[in-house]
Design an enzyme around this catalytic site. Structure first.
Site, PDB file in Angstrom:
ATOM      1  N   PRO A   1      33.663  32.855  48.569  1.00 42.30           N
ATOM      2  CA  PRO A   1      32.491  32.752  47.692  1.00 42.30           C
ATOM      3  C   PRO A   1      31.245  32.349  48.486  1.00 42.30           C
ATOM      4  CG  PRO A   1      34.298  31.346  46.926  1.00 42.30           C
ATOM      5  CD  PRO A   1      34.681  31.862  48.262  1.00 42.30           C
TER       6      PRO A   1
ATOM      7  N   GLU B   1      41.669  26.472  48.711  1.00 36.02           N
ATOM      8  CA  GLU B   1      40.228  26.272  48.865  1.00 36.02           C
ATOM      9  C   GLU B   1      39.703  27.010  50.092  1.00 36.02           C
ATOM     10  OE1 GLU B   1      40.159  24.680  45.502  1.00 36.02           O
ATOM     11  OE2 GLU B   1      38.262  24.536  46.590  1.00 36.02           O
TER      12      GLU B   1
ATOM     13  N   ARG C   1      36.344  55.226  50.494  1.00 37.82           N
ATOM     14  CA  ARG C   1      35.785  56.404  49.814  1.00 37.82           C
ATOM     15  C   ARG C   1      34.685  57.063  50.645  1.00 37.82           C
ATOM     16  NH1 ARG C   1      30.961  55.638  47.087  1.00 37.82           N
ATOM     17  NH2 ARG C   1      31.356  57.266  45.547  1.00 37.82           N
TER      18      ARG C   1
HETATM   19  C1  LIG Z   1      36.354  29.165  50.074  1.00 34.30           C
HETATM   20  O1  LIG Z   1      35.804  28.378  49.019  1.00 34.30           O
HETATM   21  C2  LIG Z   1      36.419  28.422  47.819  1.00 34.30           C
HETATM   22  C3  LIG Z   1      35.961  27.624  46.830  1.00 34.30           C
HETATM   23  C4  LIG Z   1      36.543  27.659  45.592  1.00 34.30           C
HETATM   24  C5  LIG Z   1      37.629  28.507  45.345  1.00 34.30           C
HETATM   25  C6  LIG Z   1      38.090  29.322  46.345  1.00 34.30           C
HETATM   26  C7  LIG Z   1      39.240  30.247  46.054  1.00 34.30           C
HETATM   27  N1  LIG Z   1      39.425  31.190  47.147  1.00 34.30           N
HETATM   28  C8  LIG Z   1      40.334  31.036  48.140  1.00 34.30           C
HETATM   29  C9  LIG Z   1      40.217  32.094  49.012  1.00 34.30           C
HETATM   30  C10 LIG Z   1      39.203  32.951  48.501  1.00 34.30           C
HETATM   31  C11 LIG Z   1      38.653  34.151  48.949  1.00 34.30           C
HETATM   32  C12 LIG Z   1      37.619  34.722  48.247  1.00 34.30           C
HETATM   33  C13 LIG Z   1      37.126  34.105  47.090  1.00 34.30           C
HETATM   34  C14 LIG Z   1      35.968  34.682  46.380  1.00 34.30           C
HETATM   35  C15 LIG Z   1      35.125  35.661  46.840  1.00 34.30           C
HETATM   36  C16 LIG Z   1      34.157  35.829  45.848  1.00 34.30           C
HETATM   37  N2  LIG Z   1      33.069  36.701  45.858  1.00 34.30           N
HETATM   38  N3  LIG Z   1      34.437  34.987  44.861  1.00 34.30           N
HETATM   39  N4  LIG Z   1      35.547  34.271  45.185  1.00 34.30           N
HETATM   40  C17 LIG Z   1      37.702  32.929  46.613  1.00 34.30           C
HETATM   41  C18 LIG Z   1      38.728  32.348  47.328  1.00 34.30           C
HETATM   42  C19 LIG Z   1      37.520  29.295  47.587  1.00 34.30           C
END
Ligand SMILES: COc1cccc(Cn2ccc3ccc(-c4cc(N)[nH]n4)cc32)c1
Length: 243
Positions: free
Chosen positions: A88, A115, A158
């Site tokens: 994220p 996380e 694609r």
């Molecule tokens: C790393 O920081 C985080 C903070 C809170 C939750 C999570 C959960 N989490 C674990 C691995 C992971 C990989 C990608 C994503 C993700 C990508 C997008 N665009 N939204 N969410 C979320 C992921 C991770």
């Protein structure tokens, strides 16, 4: 192009074997290999996570396991590869990103869970000369990286030659001219008393092109004014600005 995906949920990536992408793999247009991260654990519990230093909620993925996995899947060396880590906290993944990655020989996707992955895994990869991209597919929080990888692999694959039946689709799809795509119609001419716009049923290709551009400009202005603001100054002609 070869794509490797490392994950603790390999079955999450099964959709990559379906439909258009599955056929592209069968036709040898791209290779996809999915690896279970637990293969690189050595304890009976196959532990891949541990408590975060400094406290805080949730768990963090252990560097040792990821380090051994990436040493094997993504050996440093002459063949360039790009390590993609969905998060994220990443830079936005856009059509521009997809187009750039479509030229890569190899993409390796590291799917985090919990996380996220211990930061030192990315530092170590960069120190080994590997390009590492931390990318977000949108401003919302998923539970792990697998769904983001499905999105990105589809957007990139694609664009590969031969994957789409009609290459014009990729060249002319949304964002190719910086605008959202306008409405589409097919038969019947009238459905539930709703008619296809007359201009689309006529043979005037200039008028059809103008109508489609006008609808795309209206939709972009309404839904994504940021895209209009990002257009180069000469992108809109007088007719466009009159819409
Ligand atoms: C790393 O920081 C985080 C903070 C809170 C939750 C999570 C959960 N989490 C674990 C691995 C992971 C990989 C990608 C994503 C993700 C990508 C997008 N665009 N939204 N969410 C979320 C992921 C991770």
């Amino acid at each position: 192009m070869r794509i490797d995906v490392v994950t603790i949920f390999p079955a999450y990536l099964d959709p990559l074997r379906e439909a258009l992408l599955g056929r592209a793999v069968e036709r040898g247009l791209l290779e996809i290999a999915v690896h279970d991260l637990r293969r690189w654990t050595h304890d009976v519990h196959q532990a891949v996570d541990d408590a975060p230093y400094g406290g805080g909620p949730g768990m963090v993925m252990r560097p040792q396991v990821w380090g051994e996995a990436l040493d094997e899947v993504l050996p440093a060396g002459p063949q360039p590869a790009r390590l993609v880590v969905p998060t994220p906290a990443g830079r936005p993944f856009t059509q521009t990103t997809a187009r750039a990655w479509a030229d890569e020989q190899r993409l390796v996707f590291a799917c985090g869970r919990y996380e996220g992955i211990d930061e030192r895994v990315l530092l170590d990869a960069r120190a080994r000369g590997i390009e590492v991209d931390e990318v977000s597919i949108g401003d919302y929080v998923l539970v792990g990286g697998e769904v983001a990888v499905l999105v990105m692999v589809e957007a990139v694959a694609r664009l590969l030659p031969g994957v789409l039946g009609n290459p014009r689709s990729a060249a002319e799809d949304s964002f190719s001219d910086g605008l959202l795509e306008g409405p589409s119609y097919t038969r019947p001419e009238t459905w539930r008393e709703l008619a296809v716009p007359d201009v689309l049923r006529g043979g005037n290709h200039a008028a059809i092109a103008r109508w489609r551009r006008d609808r795309a400009l209206e939709r972009t202005r309404d839904r994504r004014p940021d895209l209009l603001d990002a257009l180069p100054p000469d992108a809109l002609d007088a007719a466009d600005r009159a819409v």
